[in-house]
Design a protein around this motif. Sequence first.
Motif, PDB file in Angstrom:
ATOM      1  N   ILE A  10      60.625  40.470  15.644  1.00 15.00           N
ATOM      2  CA  ILE A  10      60.989  40.701  14.239  1.00 15.00           C
ATOM      3  C   ILE A  10      61.432  42.157  14.058  1.00 15.00           C
ATOM      4  O   ILE A  10      62.450  42.433  13.409  1.00 15.00           O
ATOM      5  CB  ILE A  10      59.811  40.333  13.309  1.00 15.00           C
ATOM      6  N   PHE A  29      56.681  42.615   5.958  1.00  6.99           N
ATOM      7  CA  PHE A  29      57.443  41.384   5.696  1.00  6.99           C
ATOM      8  C   PHE A  29      56.491  40.308   5.188  1.00  6.99           C
ATOM      9  O   PHE A  29      55.270  40.394   5.356  1.00  6.99           O
ATOM     10  CB  PHE A  29      58.181  40.914   6.963  1.00  6.99           C
ATOM     11  N   HIS A  39      51.459  37.088   0.160  1.00  7.90           N
ATOM     12  CA  HIS A  39      50.860  37.267   1.491  1.00  7.90           C
ATOM     13  C   HIS A  39      51.875  37.996   2.365  1.00  7.90           C
ATOM     14  O   HIS A  39      52.879  37.427   2.799  1.00  7.90           O
ATOM     15  CB  HIS A  39      50.494  35.919   2.116  1.00  7.90           C
ATOM     16  N   GLY A  94      39.626  36.029  14.729  1.00  6.80           N
ATOM     17  CA  GLY A  94      40.641  35.057  14.319  1.00  6.80           C
ATOM     18  C   GLY A  94      42.061  35.551  14.480  1.00  6.80           C
ATOM     19  O   GLY A  94      42.975  35.055  13.822  1.00  6.80           O
ATOM     20  N   GLU A  96      45.624  35.718  15.775  1.00  4.41           N
ATOM     21  CA  GLU A  96      46.527  34.764  16.426  1.00  4.41           C
ATOM     22  C   GLU A  96      47.753  35.443  17.002  1.00  4.41           C
ATOM     23  O   GLU A  96      48.299  34.975  18.007  1.00  4.41           O
ATOM     24  CB  GLU A  96      46.943  33.676  15.435  1.00  4.41           C
ATOM     25  N   VAL A  97      48.212  36.497  16.358  1.00  8.36           N
ATOM     26  CA  VAL A  97      49.382  37.225  16.868  1.00  8.36           C
ATOM     27  C   VAL A  97      48.890  38.561  17.420  1.00  8.36           C
ATOM     28  O   VAL A  97      48.286  39.361  16.694  1.00  8.36           O
ATOM     29  CB  VAL A  97      50.442  37.443  15.761  1.00  8.36           C
ATOM     30  N   HIS A 101      48.376  44.045  12.906  1.00 13.45           N
ATOM     31  CA  HIS A 101      48.974  43.819  11.583  1.00 13.45           C
ATOM     32  C   HIS A 101      47.899  43.853  10.515  1.00 13.45           C
ATOM     33  O   HIS A 101      46.760  43.451  10.744  1.00 13.45           O
ATOM     34  CB  HIS A 101      49.745  42.495  11.530  1.00 13.45           C
ATOM     35  N   HIS A 103      47.084  42.310   6.873  1.00 13.79           N
ATOM     36  CA  HIS A 103      47.438  41.310   5.858  1.00 13.79           C
ATOM     37  C   HIS A 103      47.231  41.916   4.470  1.00 13.79           C
ATOM     38  O   HIS A 103      46.235  42.614   4.233  1.00 13.79           O
ATOM     39  CB  HIS A 103      46.513  40.094   5.941  1.00 13.79           C
TER      40      HIS A 103
HETATM   41  P1  5GP Z   1      46.421  36.667  12.492  1.00 14.81           P
HETATM   42  O1  5GP Z   1      45.729  35.329  12.479  1.00 14.81           O
HETATM   43  O2  5GP Z   1      46.897  37.049  13.877  1.00 14.81           O
HETATM   44  O3  5GP Z   1      45.640  37.756  11.810  1.00 14.81           O
HETATM   45  O4  5GP Z   1      47.684  36.502  11.566  1.00 14.81           O
HETATM   46  C1  5GP Z   1      48.960  36.207  12.043  1.00 14.81           C
HETATM   47  C2  5GP Z   1      49.826  35.883  10.849  1.00 14.81           C
HETATM   48  O5  5GP Z   1      51.169  35.914  11.270  1.00 14.81           O
HETATM   49  C3  5GP Z   1      49.562  34.477  10.277  1.00 14.81           C
HETATM   50  O6  5GP Z   1      49.207  34.597   8.901  1.00 14.81           O
HETATM   51  C4  5GP Z   1      50.881  33.755  10.481  1.00 14.81           C
HETATM   52  O7  5GP Z   1      51.217  32.889   9.426  1.00 14.81           O
HETATM   53  C5  5GP Z   1      51.880  34.901  10.614  1.00 14.81           C
HETATM   54  N1  5GP Z   1      53.030  34.610  11.451  1.00 14.81           N
HETATM   55  C6  5GP Z   1      53.013  34.033  12.683  1.00 14.81           C
HETATM   56  N2  5GP Z   1      54.269  33.915  13.151  1.00 14.81           N
HETATM   57  C7  5GP Z   1      55.081  34.443  12.215  1.00 14.81           C
HETATM   58  C8  5GP Z   1      56.506  34.609  12.143  1.00 14.81           C
HETATM   59  O8  5GP Z   1      57.280  34.260  13.042  1.00 14.81           O
HETATM   60  N3  5GP Z   1      56.994  35.188  11.011  1.00 14.81           N
HETATM   61  C9  5GP Z   1      56.188  35.587   9.994  1.00 14.81           C
HETATM   62  N4  5GP Z   1      56.777  36.147   8.942  1.00 14.81           N
HETATM   63  N5  5GP Z   1      54.850  35.456  10.034  1.00 14.81           N
HETATM   64  C10 5GP Z   1      54.304  34.888  11.129  1.00 14.81           C
END
Ligand code: 5GP
Length: 116
Positions: A10, A29, A39, A94, A96-97, A101, A103
């Motif tokens: 991104i 974003f 969000h 929790g 996932e990415v 980041h 939120h």
């Molecule tokens: P985590 O669970 O890692 O704290 O949050 C990862 C966030 O990234 C999730 O809320 C998910 O919806 C968001 N996310 C994952 N893939 C993408 C993407 O390709 N684009 C955007 N804009 N958000 C993403």
Amino acid sequence: MSNTCIFCKIVAGAIPAKKIYEDDLVLAFHDIQPQAPVHALVIPKRHLVCLDDLGTEDRDMAGHLLERTAHVARELGVSQNGYRTLINTRQHGGQEVDHLHIHILGGKPIGPMVCR
Ligand code: 5GP
Ligand code: ZN
């Protein structure tokens, strides 16, 4: 930059995102799967896996990231009523990415801090 990291892609413009704010160090974003009316995600442009990846050399950037997060929340119109900021770290957090980041969740009462 990580070749496999979706948030690095991104940052590089290789995959689209609804950008809110950008400067040399950070990008904000909209989350692709919003969990609240507002969000957003605020990330460092440099690939850092998680909060635990921050070093002393990142202090200035991390301060900037936090200050710009508040700026983005103001831009999104959620500052007056308030919002939740959240950083998930690794499996039990929790995450996932695997790119640090913050939120921003708002636009309605976000509820208890932790699911019961
Ligand atoms: P985590 O669970 O890692 O704290 O949050 C990862 C966030 O990234 C999730 O809320 C998910 O919806 C968001 N996310 C994952 N893939 C993408 C993407 O390709 N684009 C955007 N804009 N958000 C993403
Ligand atoms: Zn990355």
